[in-house]
Design an enzyme around this catalytic site. Structure first.
Site, PDB file in Angstrom:
ATOM      1  N   HIS A  48      -9.037  -1.114  10.396  1.00  0.00           N
ATOM      2  CA  HIS A  48      -7.836  -1.738   9.822  1.00  0.00           C
ATOM      3  C   HIS A  48      -8.161  -3.172   9.405  1.00  0.00           C
ATOM      4  O   HIS A  48      -9.000  -3.834  10.019  1.00  0.00           O
ATOM      5  CB  HIS A  48      -6.701  -1.723  10.843  1.00  0.00           C
ATOM      6  CG  HIS A  48      -5.388  -2.112  10.255  1.00  0.00           C
ATOM      7  ND1 HIS A  48      -5.017  -3.420  10.094  1.00  0.00           N
ATOM      8  CD2 HIS A  48      -4.379  -1.365   9.747  1.00  0.00           C
ATOM      9  CE1 HIS A  48      -3.820  -3.462   9.525  1.00  0.00           C
ATOM     10  NE2 HIS A  48      -3.407  -2.224   9.299  1.00  0.00           N
ATOM     11  N   GLU A  93      -6.106   0.739   1.990  1.00  0.00           N
ATOM     12  CA  GLU A  93      -5.076  -0.268   2.195  1.00  0.00           C
ATOM     13  C   GLU A  93      -5.540  -1.597   1.605  1.00  0.00           C
ATOM     14  O   GLU A  93      -6.299  -2.349   2.257  1.00  0.00           O
ATOM     15  CB  GLU A  93      -4.825  -0.473   3.694  1.00  0.00           C
ATOM     16  CG  GLU A  93      -4.253   0.722   4.396  1.00  0.00           C
ATOM     17  CD  GLU A  93      -3.510   0.281   5.653  1.00  0.00           C
ATOM     18  OE1 GLU A  93      -2.280   0.366   5.661  1.00  0.00           O
ATOM     19  OE2 GLU A  93      -4.163  -0.187   6.588  1.00  0.00           O
TER      20      GLU A  93
END
Ligand code: PGA
Length: 304
Positions: free
Chosen positions: A144, A214
């Site tokens: 992430h 992302e």
């Protein structure tokens, strides 16, 4: 629970900000049209996929939530109507996993937000893959942007983590994505490819991997990528898999989009052929809105 926006770095909002209008390689157009919805032909990639991948909606991440707010969220999710052909996963903070696991419907799977890089042992403060399995986690989110850019994990370390989790039978949500300055410098594809290569170098197989694209500038900012911007990178990722792993992996691997997805923008994103679901932060804090995002699979079916 998971349904929480990622926020080690404090509130992220930029409502007046406009989505950067650059392709991964160079500026798409010289004007100020913020609704860019086309890719220049020189960026077209072949897409080998058949649109048969199951959609995955992932609620996740962040340190937010209390026992009380999570109890409410679980109740909302347990009573929400969700399309049956969507895999739904939630990623609560570690300390709430047990609470979630014991009260959330089995229809929704549990993910962790991180895991240790190798077999568990004397690594104070870390959570091992073995412990995640013990507590019922089927998935772990790795790479992430906050792990990369706040904590400082590099591509190789993240790749090793993915390799270890997979070797223990835990599925990996493998995040990739470029910073704003990387996009503006035309480096989006290069950055994503390097991140993908680190995974490819370390994983035993791609069977249990979902890629989450992302763009960092979209995470928690309210600035969602346009459907065309997201699709452009998803196709490039699939093309990379085809050229560097196999056509079969390219065709089968789910690539989900994350970054300011909400109930209002999910349907248009979901229509894109190579967007196989979402990783949702802030909007997953509200059960009904997350259910709307899960159910945006219907707009995908209509568009197919
Ligand atoms: P967001 O978060 O949906 O709030 O942008 C996404 C994420 O944290 O990965």
């Amino acid at each position: 629970m998971s349904m929480i926006s990622t926020s080690l770095s404090g509130p992220k909002s930029a409502t007046s900000y406009c989505a950067p209008e650059f392709s991964g390689l160079r500026r798409l157009c010289p004007n100020n049209n913020t609704n860019n919805s086309h890719s220049p032909s020189f960026l077209r990639f072949t897409s080998p996929r058949k649109p048969l991948r199951r959609v995955l909606a992932m609620a996740g991440t962040g340190q937010n939530g209390t026992k009380e707010s999570i109890t409410k969220l679980i109740s909302d999710l347990n009573s929400a109507k969700m399309e049956s052909d969507v895999d739904v996963v939630v990623a609560p903070p570690f300390i709430y996993i047990d609470q979630v696991k014991s009260s959330l419907t089995d229809r929704i799977e549990i993910s962790a937000q991180n895991s240790w890089v190798s077999k568990g042992g004397a690594f104070t403060g870390e959570i091992s893959v073995e412990q995640l399995k013990d507590i019922g986690c089927k998935w772990v989110i790795l790479g992430h942007s906050e792990r990369r850019h706040v904590i400082g994990e590099d591509n190789q370390f993240i790749g090793k983590k993915a390799g270890y989790a997979l070797s223990q039978g835990v599925g990996v949500i493998a995040c990739i994505g470029e910073l704003l300055e990387e996009r503006e410098a035309g480096k989006t594809f290069d950055v994503c490819y390097q991140q993908l290569k680190a995974y490819a170098d370390a994983v035993p197989s791609w069977d249990n991997i979902v890629i989450a694209y992302e763009p960092v500038w979209a995470i928690g900012t309210g600035v969602v990528a346009t459907p065309a911007q997201a699709q452009e990178v998803h196709v490039a990722v699939r093309d990379w898999l085809k050229n560097n792993v196999s056509a079969e992996v390219a065709s089968k691997t789910r690539i989900i989009y994350g970054g300011s997805v909400n109930g209002g923008n999910c349907a248009e994103l979901a229509k894109q052929k190579d967007i196989d679901g979402f990783l949702v932060g802030g909007a997953s804090l509200k059960g009904p809105e997350f259910a709307t995002i899960v159910n945006s699979v219907t707009s995908k079916k209509v568009a197919a």
